[in-house]
Design an enzyme around this catalytic site. Structure first.
Site, PDB file in Angstrom:
ATOM      1  N   ARG A  63      58.487  46.004  53.763  1.00 19.99           N
ATOM      2  CA  ARG A  63      59.025  44.760  54.553  1.00 19.99           C
ATOM      3  C   ARG A  63      60.248  44.337  54.163  1.00 19.99           C
ATOM      4  NH1 ARG A  63      53.171  44.394  54.793  1.00 19.99           N
ATOM      5  NH2 ARG A  63      53.516  43.510  52.550  1.00 19.99           N
ATOM      6  N   GLU A 100      47.298  45.500  39.160  1.00 19.02           N
ATOM      7  CA  GLU A 100      45.878  44.991  38.969  1.00 19.02           C
ATOM      8  C   GLU A 100      45.188  46.020  38.341  1.00 19.02           C
ATOM      9  OE1 GLU A 100      42.711  41.933  40.711  1.00 19.02           O
ATOM     10  OE2 GLU A 100      44.388  42.063  41.720  1.00 19.02           O
TER      11      GLU A 100
END
Length: 179
Positions: A63, A100
Site C-alpha cells: 500500500r 511477531e
C-alpha cells in the site's frame, strides 16, 4: 487539518475479525476510490515531503506504493519501491527483520539510492514498526539520509512510534491520523 482528518476517517472502513478473529482491519480502499479524499491525502503527504526537504520517496510494499507514487509525482520527486525479498530483478540490498511470529526481508535496488539522497518513507499504516524500522536501516545502508517517515494512520496502541523514533534519529514521524 481537522477537515482533512474528518474526510479521511469517513472513507476508512472498519472490517471486524480480518484477517483473523479479534482484529479490526482498517480498509483504505473506499478512500482510494474517492477522488476528493485520495487527492486530499496525496496533497497532505506531498506537503510533508516538501517540509522535510526530501529528494526521493520510498514506498513500502504494497500500500505504500499506492500512496507514495502519486506523492512523488505531486512533489516532483523520484519514487523508489521497497519490496519483499525476491521481487526485484538485478542487484539489491536487503534487510531482514523480526515479525511477531517469524521473520521477513525487504529489498531495494542497490543503484536507486545514493549519498546525498534525502528519503521520505511513505506507508499506509504504522503498526508495530518492524517493517518501518527495517526500511530505515536499508535506506541508510544504501548511503542515503532519512528525511522522515509519513503514514496515513498510526495505530497508537501497538507502540510502533516508540520503536521507530530511535531509528529516525530526530527525523520527523508524521501520521495524518492516530487511531
Amino acid at each position: 487539518m481537522t477537515g482533512i482528518k474528518e474526510l479521511l476517517l469517513s472513507r476508512i472502513r472498519d472490517v471486524a475479525d480480518y484477517p483473523e478473529p479479534g482484529v479490526m482491519f482498517k480498509d483504505i480502499t473506499p478512500l482510494l476510490a474517492d477522488p476528493a479524499a485520495f487527492t486530499a491525502l496525496t496533497d497532505a503527504l506531498a506537503e510533508i515531503a516538501g517540509n522535510t526537504g526530501a529528494t526521493k520517496i520510498v514506498g513500502l510494499e504494497a500500500r505504500g506504493f499506492i500512496l507514495g507514487a502519486p506523492v512523488a509525482v505531486r512533489a516532483g520527486l523520484g519514487f523508489i519501491p521497497v519490496r519483499k525479498a525476491g521481487k526485484l530483478p538485478g542487484a539489491t540490498l536487503s534487510q531482514a527483520y523480526d515479525l511477531e511470529y517469524g521473520s521477513a526481508e525487504i529489498e531495494v535496488h542497490a543503484e536507486d539510492l545514493a549519498a546525498g539522497d534525502r528519503v521520505l518513507v511513505i506507508d499506509d499504516v504504522l503498526a508495530t514498526g518492524g517493517t518501518a524500522e527495517a526500511s530505515i536501516e536499508l535506506i541508510r545502508r544504501a548511503g542515503a539520509d532519512v528525511a522522515g517517515f509519513a503514514v496515513l494512520m498510526e495505530l497508537g496502541f501497538l507502540g510502533g512510534r516508540a520503536r521507530l523514533e530511535p531509528s529516525l534519529a530526530g527525523a520527523p514521524l508524521e501520521a495524518l491520523l492516530v487511531i
